[in-house]
Design a protein around this motif. Structure first.
Motif, PDB file in Angstrom:
ATOM      1  N   LYS A 196       2.910   3.340  -8.988  1.00  0.00           N
ATOM      2  CA  LYS A 196       2.057   2.231  -9.446  1.00  0.00           C
ATOM      3  C   LYS A 196       1.504   2.524 -10.841  1.00  0.00           C
ATOM      4  O   LYS A 196       1.490   1.637 -11.712  1.00  0.00           O
TER       5      LYS A 196
ATOM      6  N   THR B 199       0.817  -1.206   0.000  1.00  0.00           N
ATOM      7  CA  THR B 199       0.000   0.000   0.000  1.00  0.00           C
ATOM      8  C   THR B 199       0.859   1.270   0.000  1.00  0.00           C
ATOM      9  O   THR B 199       0.503   2.256  -0.635  1.00  0.00           O
TER      10      THR B 199
ATOM     11  N   GLY C 151      -2.183  -5.595  -5.950  1.00  0.00           N
ATOM     12  CA  GLY C 151      -2.161  -4.932  -4.657  1.00  0.00           C
ATOM     13  C   GLY C 151      -1.515  -5.773  -3.577  1.00  0.00           C
ATOM     14  O   GLY C 151      -0.977  -6.852  -3.820  1.00  0.00           O
TER      15      GLY C 151
END
Length: 604
Positions: free
Chosen positions: A559, A552, A571
């Protein structure tokens, strides 16, 4: 609310990544955090994944804590109780090896989801008397009575099953501890087993991460189609409430306490050629398995010469040779030193792209070559040479990933705990130990209190593979301790747990410290990437690009840029390893344990 910013270096890509870190989280995260329906009036407010950690006054803002420093010794393990045991042993005059053994025995009690005396162990360590890095291979072999034909008949999906007797190999950890202690121990052997035995007898509150893993492992063990021959023994320890224990609930294991005390009294032979071996043989005969006392008696750890590569800035990184995947880290670094990683920048798309491509190339060689060296010729010198690293680096494009990675055309000539302890003599121990997948095979011998590893699932059943199963052969091993020197002096004992994540994580730690100047703690707390989808030494062939998983905390702009380059971006899934490390500066010792585990680093 303020999200921590990353300290980035590099060109425009890095600037974009920094911008992404300081903006609000993306709508997708906010959508995930929103409840599907209003909670009841008396319900506590939900935790939100749009909440980030607080700010630090100094150091990298994403670090969870500061480096621990000590003058006389330091220890870092994945459980606080094991770290305390290690420091107690050091303060009683024990060596770093003594402390590592006692801590590892304790981890088998308090963290049975990752390790125990039914598993294997590997160690890299700095011997101050010899002034060199030593390696110990404590992996076990397959049972002599289990043939390839029988194993194939018990493996209907073409792979060795992950659970049950076909996956069990001889446990090597206790013999590895004994071998280390015979050369480097200072305290009596019995004293190293007693702390763990006492904890097993009196009980220990279970930690958060361990409780979560135990719940998932037991859920599989208890499935009607698990293939496990017997589960009542493991249930009698870890399923006494009609469920697995939750965080903070106490787990007691008197069977394991008795076993550890037998080992303390009788040494290595109590396990491998005595009453414990007899119990193990009787158990496997009862459930239709193959391990015998003769298999156990034949187990002996081996001192080996570690492999190494020179990275940059005077740093030399060491790895265990096969049957370990240790050379995979070294291959990745040998490729990456051909790129200006500092210029690419921390957490930028360019940096992660180069690292992931190096991983893909190194893992194809891992799948092609790595196996028990007593059964296979492995061209390690060529694979780790500068010329081969340059050749592999030349295949990497800066703007997009390779459509398919292949092994090099080499001439003919694969659940874990990690701990590290350093002492005032200059000895530094880097030790990794494992059941393989979580709690292992699901099998626990009558009255002994420990699970057997499922390391046999690391074999291939494909003809022509150097890792093809054979009796009395050691399987391809994923567990790898890490060690690095700087200008010839001991510098870093470190490890990152988690199967194929281990070489990827080790590489990221070295880059974080050498190329991006992060300290020992921040190097582990920094967000990580993991690439899935390479071919495996087990015979699994994976064509195509695979998936680049990103935690995260990786900047959103990074990303997006990786996706634009052509990567399939995934993810977070919790599979980014767990890190411990100790470091010597020439004046004092540092230690670190990161937030992905229940661990603790201490020094004095």
């Amino acid at each position: 609310m303020k999200r921590r910013q990353f300290l980035l270096t590099g060109p425009a890509t890095a600037a974009l990544a920094l911008s992404a870190c300081t903006t609000a989280p993306p709508p997708a995260l906010a959508a995930q955090a929103a409840p599907a329906a209003p909670p009841p009036d008396d319900a506590p407010p939900p935790l939100s994944n749009t909440i980030y950690s607080g700010d630090r006054l100094a150091g990298a803002p994403f670090a969870s804590r500061s480096v621990v420093w000590g003058m006389n010794g330091v220890a870092a393990t994945s459980h606080p109780r094991a770290t305390l045991v290690a420091l107690d042993i050091l303060r009683k005059g024990g060596s770093a090896v003594d402390a590592a053994i006692a801590a590892n025995a304790t981890l088998g009690v308090v963290e049975p989801t990752a390790n125990g005396i039914g598993g294997d162990a590997f160690c890299l360590m700095w011997d101050p008397a010899l002034g060199k890095v030593m390696g110990l291979n404590g992996s076990g072999h397959s049972p002599a009575a289990l043939s390839l034909e029988t194993l194939r008949a018990r493996s209907p999906k073409g792979r060795v099953p992950f659970h049950g007797a076909p996956a069990v190999t001889v446990p090597g950890a206790v013999d590895a501890w004994w071998t280390m202690h015979q050369r480097y121990g200072k305290l009596p052997w019995k004293d190293l087993m007693e702390p763990a035995a006492g904890i097993a007898e009196e009980g220990m509150p279970i930690a958060l991460m361990i409780a979560a893993r135990m719940k998932s492992d037991m859920a599989y063990f208890l499935r009607p189609d698990s293939g496990i021959e017997e589960v009542e023994n493991v249930k009698s320890i870890y399923y006494t409430r009609g469920r697995t224990p939750e965080e903070g609930e106490i787990v007691r294991n008197p069977d394991l306490a008795r076993t550890l005390r037998m080992i303390g009294e009788g040494g290595r032979d109590a396990y491998y050629d005595g009453p414990i071996a007899d119990t193990i043989e009787a158990y496997f005969k009862r459930i239709g398995g193959w391990m015998t006392r003769a298999d156990l008696a034949a187990q002996h750890a081996k001192w080996v010469e570690p492999n190494h590569v020179d990275y940059r800035a005077g740093v030399t990184v060491y790895g265990m040779p096969p049957n370990s995947q240790g050379p995979t880290t070294l291959q990745m670094l040998s490729i990456l030193k051909n790129f200006d990683m500092r210029e690419a920048g921390l957490m930028t798309a360019q940096s992660i792209h180069y690292q992931a491509e190096a991983k893909r190339l190194a893992f194809e060689d891992r799948a092609r070559w790595f196996a028990d060296p007593e059964f296979a010729d492995i061209p390690i010198d060529m694979l780790l040479s500068d010329s081969y690293g340059q050749q592999r680096a030349s295949l990497i494009r800066p703007d997009r990933p390779m459509a398919r990675a292949f092994p090099g055309d080499a001439p003919h000539q694969g659940g874990t705990t990690y701990l590290t302890v350093s002492d005032s003599s200059g000895m530094m121990v880097s030790l990794i130990q494992s059941n393989y997948a979580g709690m292992g095979s699901g099998l626990m011998a009558d009255g002994l209190g420990f699970s057997f590893q499922n390391r046999g699932a690391g074999f291939s059943l494909q003809d022509g593979s150097p890792n093809l199963y054979a009796p009395r052969k050691r399987p391809f091993h994923t567990i790898i301790p890490g060690f690095a020197t700087k200008d010839g002096a001991p510098w870093l004992a470190f490890g990152v747990m988690g199967g194929g994540m281990q070489p990827q994580g080790q590489t990221q730690i070295i880059l974080n410290m050498v190329d991006y100047d992060l300290d020992l703690q921040a190097a582990g707390d920094c967000p990580r990437w993991r690439h899935d989808g390479s071919s495996q030494p087990t015979g699994v062939y994976t064509p195509g690009l695979g998936t680049l998983k990103l935690e995260t905390g990786v900047p959103e702009t990074t990303k997006a840029l990786l996706a634009r380059m052509g990567w399939t971006v995934g993810g977070t899934d919790g599979g980014f390893g767990g890190y411990q490390a100790t470091m010597f500066t020439g004046e004092s010792y540092g230690a670190a344990s990161e937030m992905r585990k229940d661990g603790l680093a201490l020094g004095y």
